[in-house]
Scaffold this motif. Structure first.
Motif, PDB file in Angstrom:
ATOM      1  N   THR A   1       0.805  -1.272  -0.078  1.00  0.00           N
ATOM      2  CA  THR A   1       0.106   0.071  -0.014  1.00  0.00           C
ATOM      3  C   THR A   1       0.831   1.357   0.031  1.00  0.00           C
ATOM      4  OG1 THR A   1      -1.686  -1.123   1.229  1.00  0.00           O
ATOM      5  CG2 THR A   1      -1.823   1.197   1.096  1.00  0.00           C
ATOM      6  N   LEU A   2       0.860   1.950  -1.155  1.00  0.00           N
ATOM      7  CA  LEU A   2       1.779   3.024  -1.223  1.00  0.00           C
ATOM      8  C   LEU A   2       1.130   4.411  -1.151  1.00  0.00           C
ATOM      9  CD1 LEU A   2       4.022   1.957  -4.253  1.00  0.00           C
ATOM     10  CD2 LEU A   2       4.449   1.798  -1.631  1.00  0.00           C
ATOM     11  N   LYS A   3      -0.216   4.395  -0.678  1.00  0.00           N
ATOM     12  CA  LYS A   3      -0.757   5.453  -0.319  1.00  0.00           C
ATOM     13  C   LYS A   3      -0.378   5.904   1.148  1.00  0.00           C
ATOM     14  CE  LYS A   3      -5.315   7.777   0.250  1.00  0.00           C
ATOM     15  NZ  LYS A   3      -6.846   7.742   0.416  1.00  0.00           N
ATOM     16  N   PHE A   4       0.056   7.214   1.448  1.00  0.00           N
ATOM     17  CA  PHE A   4       0.596   7.705   2.849  1.00  0.00           C
ATOM     18  C   PHE A   4      -0.453   8.081   3.546  1.00  0.00           C
ATOM     19  CE2 PHE A   4       5.188   8.640   0.985  1.00  0.00           C
ATOM     20  CZ  PHE A   4       5.269   7.382   0.562  1.00  0.00           C
ATOM     21  N   ASP A   5      -0.445   7.608   4.573  1.00  0.00           N
ATOM     22  CA  ASP A   5      -1.352   8.362   5.588  1.00  0.00           C
ATOM     23  C   ASP A   5      -1.049   9.718   6.152  1.00  0.00           C
ATOM     24  OD1 ASP A   5      -2.847   6.137   6.000  1.00  0.00           O
ATOM     25  OD2 ASP A   5      -1.543   5.346   7.613  1.00  0.00           O
ATOM     26  N   THR A   6      -1.865  10.617   6.414  1.00  0.00           N
ATOM     27  CA  THR A   6      -1.547  11.953   6.777  1.00  0.00           C
ATOM     28  C   THR A   6      -1.048  11.820   8.181  1.00  0.00           C
ATOM     29  OG1 THR A   6      -3.612  12.356   7.775  1.00  0.00           O
ATOM     30  CG2 THR A   6      -3.560  13.007   5.496  1.00  0.00           C
ATOM     31  N   SER A   7      -0.104  12.822   8.688  1.00  0.00           N
ATOM     32  CA  SER A   7       0.547  12.968   9.795  1.00  0.00           C
ATOM     33  C   SER A   7       0.557  14.356  10.491  1.00  0.00           C
ATOM     34  CB  SER A   7       1.988  12.294   9.485  1.00  0.00           C
ATOM     35  OG  SER A   7       2.692  12.392  10.899  1.00  0.00           O
TER      36      SER A   7
ATOM     37  N   TYR B   1       2.693  14.077   5.679  1.00  0.00           N
ATOM     38  CA  TYR B   1       2.258  12.503   5.387  1.00  0.00           C
ATOM     39  C   TYR B   1       3.222  11.735   6.348  1.00  0.00           C
ATOM     40  CZ  TYR B   1       0.065  14.175   1.202  1.00  0.00           C
ATOM     41  OH  TYR B   1      -0.526  14.788   0.351  1.00  0.00           O
ATOM     42  N   ALA B   2       2.856  10.400   6.667  1.00  0.00           N
ATOM     43  CA  ALA B   2       3.730   9.517   7.139  1.00  0.00           C
ATOM     44  C   ALA B   2       4.470   8.601   6.210  1.00  0.00           C
ATOM     45  CB  ALA B   2       3.008   8.615   8.155  1.00  0.00           C
ATOM     46  N   ILE B   3       5.595   8.552   6.236  1.00  0.00           N
ATOM     47  CA  ILE B   3       6.248   7.878   4.969  1.00  0.00           C
ATOM     48  C   ILE B   3       6.493   6.429   5.704  1.00  0.00           C
ATOM     49  CG2 ILE B   3       8.679   8.712   5.664  1.00  0.00           C
ATOM     50  CD1 ILE B   3       9.295   8.681   2.570  1.00  0.00           C
ATOM     51  N   PRO B   4       6.247   5.441   4.622  1.00  0.00           N
ATOM     52  CA  PRO B   4       6.556   4.126   5.480  1.00  0.00           C
ATOM     53  C   PRO B   4       8.024   3.641   5.331  1.00  0.00           C
ATOM     54  CG  PRO B   4       4.915   3.914   3.610  1.00  0.00           C
ATOM     55  CD  PRO B   4       5.341   5.472   3.354  1.00  0.00           C
ATOM     56  N   LEU B   5       8.440   3.023   6.551  1.00  0.00           N
ATOM     57  CA  LEU B   5       9.667   2.665   6.429  1.00  0.00           C
ATOM     58  C   LEU B   5       9.869   1.253   7.105  1.00  0.00           C
ATOM     59  CD1 LEU B   5      12.896   4.701   7.256  1.00  0.00           C
ATOM     60  CD2 LEU B   5      12.552   2.650   8.297  1.00  0.00           C
TER      61      LEU B   5
ATOM     62  N   LEU C   1      12.316   0.514  -0.816  1.00  0.00           N
ATOM     63  CA  LEU C   1      12.647   1.624  -0.596  1.00  0.00           C
ATOM     64  C   LEU C   1      12.323   2.647  -1.716  1.00  0.00           C
ATOM     65  CD1 LEU C   1      15.756   1.397   1.687  1.00  0.00           C
ATOM     66  CD2 LEU C   1      13.398   1.004   2.125  1.00  0.00           C
ATOM     67  N   ASP C   2      12.863   2.385  -3.046  1.00  0.00           N
ATOM     68  CA  ASP C   2      12.846   3.103  -4.031  1.00  0.00           C
ATOM     69  C   ASP C   2      11.417   3.437  -4.613  1.00  0.00           C
ATOM     70  OD1 ASP C   2      15.387   3.783  -4.021  1.00  0.00           O
ATOM     71  OD2 ASP C   2      15.947   2.109  -5.373  1.00  0.00           O
ATOM     72  N   GLU C   3      10.582   2.306  -4.384  1.00  0.00           N
ATOM     73  CA  GLU C   3       9.162   2.435  -4.895  1.00  0.00           C
ATOM     74  C   GLU C   3       8.336   3.287  -3.848  1.00  0.00           C
ATOM     75  OE1 GLU C   3       8.649  -1.932  -6.761  1.00  0.00           O
ATOM     76  OE2 GLU C   3       7.465  -1.599  -4.643  1.00  0.00           O
ATOM     77  N   ILE C   4       8.661   3.557  -2.553  1.00  0.00           N
ATOM     78  CA  ILE C   4       8.236   4.294  -1.488  1.00  0.00           C
ATOM     79  C   ILE C   4       8.689   5.701  -1.773  1.00  0.00           C
ATOM     80  CG2 ILE C   4       8.191   4.997   0.748  1.00  0.00           C
ATOM     81  CD1 ILE C   4       8.620   1.619   1.293  1.00  0.00           C
ATOM     82  N   LEU C   5       9.699   5.969  -2.263  1.00  0.00           N
ATOM     83  CA  LEU C   5      10.419   7.176  -2.591  1.00  0.00           C
ATOM     84  C   LEU C   5       9.933   7.935  -3.539  1.00  0.00           C
ATOM     85  CD1 LEU C   5      13.994   6.846  -1.167  1.00  0.00           C
ATOM     86  CD2 LEU C   5      12.182   8.169  -0.024  1.00  0.00           C
TER      87      LEU C   5
END
Length: 341
Positions: free
Chosen positions: A70-76, A82-86, A115-119
């Motif tokens: 899931t590459l839709k980031f949650d708000t933070s 945004y909260a970036i997944p790590l 990582l690169d897909e997330i970025l």
């Protein structure tokens, strides 16, 4: 130096298709740490333990290597857009932590290797919001500093954001495992915040995290490396001698970083709070805890997630805020105290 090294590791098969996943598999294959496979990082079975308490503790010593699908980031809000997944999960055993309830059924530590897909997704969010600056929080659901020596993911994210004129990164940690970040090309685009507290609080309520002195030394290293620096003083707890202990904390910080030219030093103040659900979970997990959760000493406050929280009574909270603001600005007159909640 305090860091997380697991007793057991699970891999999603798909994670081995990514350089980081392959690297981690080879690393653990050469160690004495058992490796198992799992179909999904969200459904891990086979963690040992003949009681729920033992399974929980073993899960906190378990690493799961997977792919973030899931590459839709949650708000933070309010600290970042945004909260970036790590990663998800934390090796610490902080008695009061909100992850006790939000990750109650999955307390193991999950790291993501794509990582690169997330970025790439982060880049899309940055482009959408230009010319506004877009800030990403990397520690909403865990403490990635504790296993940075294994993944190098934070450094990768830091250097990516260093290249972004309109992107910024921030994260908070209770660990001093920061040496690999000191020479990263951050260009001032990453704010590193340390969760700090008195020796009493850390010793009694934050097992498996870095000690008081270790965090302060790590903060000094980060400041000397030119990162924007921040401190979250949380949870602020009232106990016999609390004022003197928090003053000592501020004085020790000043001794280590007071002579360093820190850009935009920031403090965030958060009083201890808990919900009924959290209290029940804490008492089940840590039945001998000294954490004071006596409702007679608290008042109820409506939380944004639809649950009442117990916070300190107004007069106690006011005293706490005034005292800490005064002492922080006494020793760090140019610092910003962002909020007290």
């Amino acid at each position: 130096m305090k860091r997380f090294d697991p007793d057991l590791v699970f891999f999603e098969p798909q994670s081995l298709d990514y350089p980081l996943g392959d690297q981690l598999y080879k690393y653990f294959e050469q160690s004495d740490i058992p490796i198992k496979m799992t179909t999904s990082h969200n459904r891990v079975t086979g963690i040992p333990g003949d009681t729920d308490a033992k399974k929980y503790r073993n899960a906190k010593r378990t690493l799961v290597v997977g792919v973030r699908k899931t590459l839709k980031f949650d708000t933070s809000k309010p600290s970042a857009e945004y909260a970036i997944p790590l990663a998800t999960g934390c090796a610490g055993h902080c008695h009061y932590c909100y992850l006790q309830t939000t990750l109650s059924s999955k307390p193991y530590i999950r790291v993501y290797v794509n990582l690169d897909e997330i970025l790439e997704k982060a880049q899309e969010y940055i482009e959408e919001r230009k010319p506004e600056i877009t800030t990403f929080e990397a520690a909403c659901t865990g403490d990635p500093v504790s296993f940075e020596h294994l993944t190098g993911a934070l450094r990768h994210y830091i250097e990516f954001m260093g290249q972004q004129s309109h992107g910024r990164l921030r994260f908070v940690t209770k660990y001093d495992n920061v040496d690999s970040l000191l020479d990263a090309d951050h260009r001032g685009h990453t704010r590193i915040r340390f969760s700090i507290n008195t020796s009493y609080v850390i010793r009694n309520f934050e097992p498996s995290t870095s000690a008081f002195e270790e965090r302060i030394e790590a903060a000094g290293k980060i400041a000397e490396a030119g990162y924007p620096l921040g401190f979250i003083m949380a949870p602020i707890i009232i106990y016999d001698g609390w004022k003197q202990d928090y003053l000592e904390l501020i004085q020790k910080l000043h001794e280590r970083i007071g002579t360093i030219d820190i850009v935009d030093l920031e403090f965030e103040l958060i009083q201890h709070r808990y919900t009924k659900v959290a209290k029940n979970t804490i008492m089940e997990r840590y039945p001998k805890t000294k954490l004071d959760m006596n409702e007679e000493n608290r008042q109820m406050k409506w939380g944004r997630y639809g649950r009442y929280k117990y916070v300190y009574k107004k007069e106690d909270a006011t005293d706490m805020e005034q005292y800490l603001r005064e002492q922080i600005l006494r020793y760090f007159p140019s610092a910003k105290v962002s909020y007290f909640v």
